[in-house]
Design a protein around this motif. Structure first.
Motif, PDB file in Angstrom:
ATOM      1  N   ALA A 166      20.770 -22.349   3.287  1.00 12.56           N
ATOM      2  CA  ALA A 166      19.821 -21.275   3.608  1.00 12.56           C
ATOM      3  C   ALA A 166      18.714 -21.784   4.519  1.00 12.56           C
ATOM      4  O   ALA A 166      18.323 -21.098   5.485  1.00 12.56           O
ATOM      5  CB  ALA A 166      19.238 -20.694   2.322  1.00 12.56           C
ATOM      6  N   SER A 167      18.220 -22.986   4.275  1.00 13.52           N
ATOM      7  CA  SER A 167      17.153 -23.550   5.111  1.00 13.52           C
ATOM      8  C   SER A 167      17.653 -23.848   6.509  1.00 13.52           C
ATOM      9  O   SER A 167      16.960 -23.577   7.494  1.00 13.52           O
ATOM     10  CB  SER A 167      16.589 -24.821   4.477  1.00 13.52           C
ATOM     11  N   LEU A 168      18.851 -24.407   6.630  1.00 15.96           N
ATOM     12  CA  LEU A 168      19.417 -24.679   7.953  1.00 15.96           C
ATOM     13  C   LEU A 168      19.546 -23.383   8.748  1.00 15.96           C
ATOM     14  O   LEU A 168      19.185 -23.326   9.938  1.00 15.96           O
ATOM     15  CB  LEU A 168      20.780 -25.363   7.820  1.00 15.96           C
ATOM     16  N   LYS A 169      20.048 -22.344   8.114  1.00 14.82           N
ATOM     17  CA  LYS A 169      20.234 -21.061   8.794  1.00 14.82           C
ATOM     18  C   LYS A 169      18.899 -20.406   9.150  1.00 14.82           C
ATOM     19  O   LYS A 169      18.780 -19.749  10.188  1.00 14.82           O
ATOM     20  CB  LYS A 169      21.094 -20.138   7.926  1.00 14.82           C
ATOM     21  N   ARG A 170      17.899 -20.598   8.302  1.00 16.55           N
ATOM     22  CA  ARG A 170      16.571 -20.044   8.582  1.00 16.55           C
ATOM     23  C   ARG A 170      15.937 -20.750   9.786  1.00 16.55           C
ATOM     24  O   ARG A 170      15.329 -20.119  10.646  1.00 16.55           O
ATOM     25  CB  ARG A 170      15.696 -20.196   7.334  1.00 16.55           C
ATOM     26  N   LEU A 171      16.108 -22.058   9.850  1.00 10.35           N
ATOM     27  CA  LEU A 171      15.511 -22.833  10.933  1.00 10.35           C
ATOM     28  C   LEU A 171      16.290 -22.720  12.244  1.00 10.35           C
ATOM     29  O   LEU A 171      15.721 -22.856  13.320  1.00 10.35           O
ATOM     30  CB  LEU A 171      15.402 -24.309  10.531  1.00 10.35           C
ATOM     31  N   LYS A 172      17.595 -22.501  12.167  1.00  5.17           N
ATOM     32  CA  LYS A 172      18.442 -22.399  13.356  1.00  5.17           C
ATOM     33  C   LYS A 172      19.353 -21.182  13.229  1.00  5.17           C
ATOM     34  O   LYS A 172      20.557 -21.299  13.048  1.00  5.17           O
ATOM     35  CB  LYS A 172      19.293 -23.658  13.494  1.00  5.17           C
ATOM     36  N   PRO A 173      18.788 -19.975  13.332  1.00  6.13           N
ATOM     37  CA  PRO A 173      19.617 -18.777  13.147  1.00  6.13           C
ATOM     38  C   PRO A 173      20.752 -18.652  14.167  1.00  6.13           C
ATOM     39  O   PRO A 173      21.788 -18.068  13.871  1.00  6.13           O
ATOM     40  CB  PRO A 173      18.619 -17.620  13.264  1.00  6.13           C
ATOM     41  N   ASP A 174      20.570 -19.235  15.360  1.00  9.77           N
ATOM     42  CA  ASP A 174      21.632 -19.167  16.373  1.00  9.77           C
ATOM     43  C   ASP A 174      22.861 -19.986  15.980  1.00  9.77           C
ATOM     44  O   ASP A 174      23.924 -19.817  16.572  1.00  9.77           O
ATOM     45  CB  ASP A 174      21.119 -19.658  17.725  1.00  9.77           C
ATOM     46  N   ALA A 175      22.708 -20.869  15.024  1.00  7.60           N
ATOM     47  CA  ALA A 175      23.823 -21.697  14.568  1.00  7.60           C
ATOM     48  C   ALA A 175      24.322 -21.271  13.185  1.00  7.60           C
ATOM     49  O   ALA A 175      25.071 -22.001  12.548  1.00  7.60           O
ATOM     50  CB  ALA A 175      23.407 -23.167  14.546  1.00  7.60           C
ATOM     51  N   ALA A 176      23.942 -20.080  12.721  1.00 10.42           N
ATOM     52  CA  ALA A 176      24.305 -19.635  11.368  1.00 10.42           C
ATOM     53  C   ALA A 176      25.816 -19.611  11.157  1.00 10.42           C
ATOM     54  O   ALA A 176      26.308 -20.065  10.114  1.00 10.42           O
ATOM     55  CB  ALA A 176      23.705 -18.260  11.083  1.00 10.42           C
ATOM     56  N   ALA A 177      26.569 -19.114  12.135  1.00  6.65           N
ATOM     57  CA  ALA A 177      28.031 -19.063  11.985  1.00  6.65           C
ATOM     58  C   ALA A 177      28.607 -20.468  11.917  1.00  6.65           C
ATOM     59  O   ALA A 177      29.558 -20.729  11.168  1.00  6.65           O
ATOM     60  CB  ALA A 177      28.650 -18.283  13.145  1.00  6.65           C
ATOM     61  N   TYR A 178      28.037 -21.375  12.684  1.00  4.59           N
ATOM     62  CA  TYR A 178      28.461 -22.779  12.648  1.00  4.59           C
ATOM     63  C   TYR A 178      28.238 -23.363  11.254  1.00  4.59           C
ATOM     64  O   TYR A 178      29.123 -23.991  10.689  1.00  4.59           O
ATOM     65  CB  TYR A 178      27.675 -23.564  13.700  1.00  4.59           C
ATOM     66  N   PHE A 179      27.034 -23.140  10.710  1.00  8.78           N
ATOM     67  CA  PHE A 179      26.729 -23.662   9.375  1.00  8.78           C
ATOM     68  C   PHE A 179      27.652 -23.049   8.318  1.00  8.78           C
ATOM     69  O   PHE A 179      28.077 -23.732   7.389  1.00  8.78           O
ATOM     70  CB  PHE A 179      25.261 -23.406   9.011  1.00  8.78           C
ATOM     71  N   ASP A 180      27.963 -21.763   8.457  1.00 12.90           N
ATOM     72  CA  ASP A 180      28.878 -21.118   7.509  1.00 12.90           C
ATOM     73  C   ASP A 180      30.261 -21.762   7.559  1.00 12.90           C
ATOM     74  O   ASP A 180      30.906 -21.960   6.527  1.00 12.90           O
ATOM     75  CB  ASP A 180      28.979 -19.620   7.787  1.00 12.90           C
ATOM     76  N   ALA A 181      30.734 -22.094   8.775  1.00 14.55           N
ATOM     77  CA  ALA A 181      32.045 -22.745   8.912  1.00 14.55           C
ATOM     78  C   ALA A 181      32.015 -24.139   8.289  1.00 14.55           C
ATOM     79  O   ALA A 181      32.955 -24.547   7.594  1.00 14.55           O
ATOM     80  CB  ALA A 181      32.446 -22.831  10.384  1.00 14.55           C
ATOM     81  N   GLN A 182      30.943 -24.862   8.511  1.00 18.45           N
ATOM     82  CA  GLN A 182      30.803 -26.191   7.908  1.00 18.45           C
ATOM     83  C   GLN A 182      30.786 -26.079   6.382  1.00 18.45           C
ATOM     84  O   GLN A 182      31.397 -26.882   5.677  1.00 18.45           O
ATOM     85  CB  GLN A 182      29.507 -26.856   8.383  1.00 18.45           C
ATOM     86  N   ASN A 183      30.073 -25.073   5.881  1.00 22.29           N
ATOM     87  CA  ASN A 183      29.986 -24.856   4.439  1.00 22.29           C
ATOM     88  C   ASN A 183      31.351 -24.524   3.843  1.00 22.29           C
ATOM     89  O   ASN A 183      31.693 -24.996   2.764  1.00 22.29           O
ATOM     90  CB  ASN A 183      28.975 -23.741   4.136  1.00 22.29           C
ATOM     91  N   ALA A 184      32.140 -23.706   4.557  1.00 18.11           N
ATOM     92  CA  ALA A 184      33.484 -23.362   4.066  1.00 18.11           C
ATOM     93  C   ALA A 184      34.345 -24.610   3.954  1.00 18.11           C
ATOM     94  O   ALA A 184      35.070 -24.795   2.976  1.00 18.11           O
ATOM     95  CB  ALA A 184      34.134 -22.344   4.997  1.00 18.11           C
ATOM     96  N   SER A 185      34.238 -25.486   4.933  1.00 12.31           N
ATOM     97  CA  SER A 185      34.997 -26.729   4.898  1.00 12.31           C
ATOM     98  C   SER A 185      34.538 -27.622   3.746  1.00 12.31           C
ATOM     99  O   SER A 185      35.347 -28.197   3.020  1.00 12.31           O
ATOM    100  CB  SER A 185      34.830 -27.465   6.236  1.00 12.31           C
ATOM    101  N   LEU A 186      33.228 -27.711   3.553  1.00 15.29           N
ATOM    102  CA  LEU A 186      32.692 -28.529   2.466  1.00 15.29           C
ATOM    103  C   LEU A 186      33.071 -27.947   1.111  1.00 15.29           C
ATOM    104  O   LEU A 186      33.412 -28.684   0.187  1.00 15.29           O
ATOM    105  CB  LEU A 186      31.173 -28.651   2.604  1.00 15.29           C
ATOM    106  N   ASP A 187      33.042 -26.621   0.982  1.00 11.55           N
ATOM    107  CA  ASP A 187      33.445 -25.983  -0.276  1.00 11.55           C
ATOM    108  C   ASP A 187      34.890 -26.311  -0.622  1.00 11.55           C
ATOM    109  O   ASP A 187      35.225 -26.542  -1.781  1.00 11.55           O
ATOM    110  CB  ASP A 187      33.279 -24.468  -0.190  1.00 11.55           C
TER     111      ASP A 187
END
Length: 196
Positions: A166-187
């Motif tokens: 949530a903090s990464l997405k708040r600080l870099k909203p333009d990279a939110a989809a990127y962070f979501d993809a990284q999170n899916a891989s980590l999950d």
């Protein structure tokens, strides 16, 4: 699980004693998946692709949080770790001038709290430009006196990881989809951890 491979495919004896065939870099839901491979028939989630924006400066006080935030952030974060020696006692740690400078350049700080890394709060208190902070103790609603070794609980790690995301997405909203993809891989990689 009993398996046999010819180098191109793998035959797996499933829990009902039926033979199933899969690729070498796939896993069935019933198999241990310590490598985080995609499940049979599912595409692998994107992982560590180039970042669409300049990287975010992240400071993780402890190396175990650095590992998680690096996996979540991929190439969209530049992570600095303060406590990376597993034999060091964080209660006796004395930050150097370089450590203080690392805090000054951070946009996000991830720390433990619970009296484990009090020096971090002292340094943050002196900064004119305050970074966003993910403090595990606050995320979990714990107070000093609770066991500070919260990273040993899978449930706690999931909550801390969600706060980091949530903090990464708040600080870099333009990279939110990127962070979501990284999170899916980590999950997916965490599936084996949760199973254990």
């Amino acid at each position: 699980v009993l398996t046999f491979s010819d180098g191109a495919s793998t035959w797996v004896l499933d829990p009902s004693l039926q033979v199933q065939v899969r690729g070498l870099t796939e896993r069935f839901p019933f198999e241990f998946n310590g490598d985080g491979f995609p499940l049979v028939g599912q595409p692998a989630p994107a992982n560590n692709e180039p970042c669409p924006t300049p990287p975010l400066a992240v400071l993780a006080v402890e190396n175990f949080y650095a590992s998680i935030v690096q996996q979540l952030g991929g190439q969209c974060v530049s992570v600095t770790t303060i406590l990376s020696d597993p034999d060091a006692d964080p209660h006796e740690f004395e930050p150097t001038a370089d450590d203080v400078r690392a805090f000054q350049g951070a946009q996000l700080v991830v720390e433990n709290g619970l009296g484990y890394d009090d020096f971090a709060d002292k340094i943050i208190g002196t900064l004119s430009q305050k970074p966003q902070v993910v403090r595990a103790a606050d995320v979990l609603g714990l107070r000093v006196g609770a066991n500070p070794h919260v990273w040993y609980s899978a449930g706690y790690v999931d909550q801390i990881k969600a706060a980091m995301l949530a903090s990464l997405k708040r600080l870099k909203p333009d990279a939110a989809a990127y962070f979501d993809a990284q999170n899916a891989s980590l999950d997916q990689a965490f599936g084996a951890y949760r199973g254990l």
